[in-house]
Design a protein around this motif. Structure first.
Motif, PDB file in Angstrom:
ATOM      1  N   PHE A  44       1.988   6.222  -6.877  1.00  0.00           N
ATOM      2  CA  PHE A  44       0.807   6.972  -7.686  1.00  0.00           C
ATOM      3  C   PHE A  44       1.181   8.408  -7.771  1.00  0.00           C
ATOM      4  N   ILE A  45       1.922   8.911  -6.663  1.00  0.00           N
ATOM      5  CA  ILE A  45       2.413  10.421  -6.699  1.00  0.00           C
ATOM      6  C   ILE A  45       3.307  10.673  -7.839  1.00  0.00           C
ATOM      7  N   ALA A  46       4.230   9.855  -8.257  1.00  0.00           N
ATOM      8  CA  ALA A  46       5.281   9.750  -8.974  1.00  0.00           C
ATOM      9  C   ALA A  46       4.654   9.673 -10.493  1.00  0.00           C
TER      10      ALA A  46
ATOM     11  N   PHE B 139       0.822  -1.076  -0.109  1.00  0.00           N
ATOM     12  CA  PHE B 139      -0.197   0.126   0.028  1.00  0.00           C
ATOM     13  C   PHE B 139       0.823   1.107   0.087  1.00  0.00           C
ATOM     14  N   LYS B 140       1.908   1.260   0.823  1.00  0.00           N
ATOM     15  CA  LYS B 140       2.799   2.454   1.048  1.00  0.00           C
ATOM     16  C   LYS B 140       3.396   2.421  -0.452  1.00  0.00           C
ATOM     17  N   ALA B 141       3.930   1.284  -0.791  1.00  0.00           N
ATOM     18  CA  ALA B 141       4.714   1.608  -2.218  1.00  0.00           C
ATOM     19  C   ALA B 141       3.905   1.995  -3.298  1.00  0.00           C
ATOM     20  N   ASN B 142       2.567   1.499  -3.368  1.00  0.00           N
ATOM     21  CA  ASN B 142       1.663   2.158  -4.210  1.00  0.00           C
ATOM     22  C   ASN B 142       1.396   3.458  -4.106  1.00  0.00           C
ATOM     23  N   PHE B 143       1.337   3.921  -2.937  1.00  0.00           N
ATOM     24  CA  PHE B 143       0.879   5.398  -2.569  1.00  0.00           C
ATOM     25  C   PHE B 143       2.012   6.147  -3.195  1.00  0.00           C
TER      26      PHE B 143
END
Length: 122
Positions: free
Chosen positions: A26-28, A19-23
């Protein structure tokens, strides 16, 4: 004032790591996908910065932590876009100057015109 330490970005386990990696990704990806258009319209960035600033001032630690992480990832992505643009600009300028030197006489060159348009676009 709620100061709950149990929020997604600090939870342990494979699901929450993902989840943290995907978050962060997502921003990048958001910045990367917007780099040729709405990134420069002042509305998107101003809105996101206002949101993150508001969350950073929150009494809830989870919001402060999340907004700080998002702001760092946002800045990193914008700097990456800027660096890529700078490299492209420099390379196009060099190509243009090399092609300009290659031209003999006053003959126009399609390649030179194409490079000039690209240089102005960048």
């Amino acid at each position: 004032v709620q100061d709950n330490e149990d929020y997604p970005l600090i939870r342990t386990g494979p699901y929450w790591k993902k989840f943290k990696a995907n978050f962060c990704e997502f921003i990048a990806v958001l910045v990367q996908q917007c780099q040729c258009s709405i990134l420069y319209d002042s509305y998107l960035m101003d809105t996101i910065i206002s949101l993150l600033t508001g969350l950073a001032d929150s009494m809830v630690r989870a919001f402060r932590h999340t907004s700080t992480l998002a702001a760092m990832k946002l800045l990193t992505a914008v700097v990456s876009v800027h660096l890529n643009l700078d490299v492209n600009k420099h390379n196009n300028q060099r190509l243009y100057e090399v092609e300009k030197k290659r031209i003999s006489g006053k003959r126009t060159n399609y390649r030179l015109d194409q490079l000039e348009r690209k240089r102005k676009e960048v």
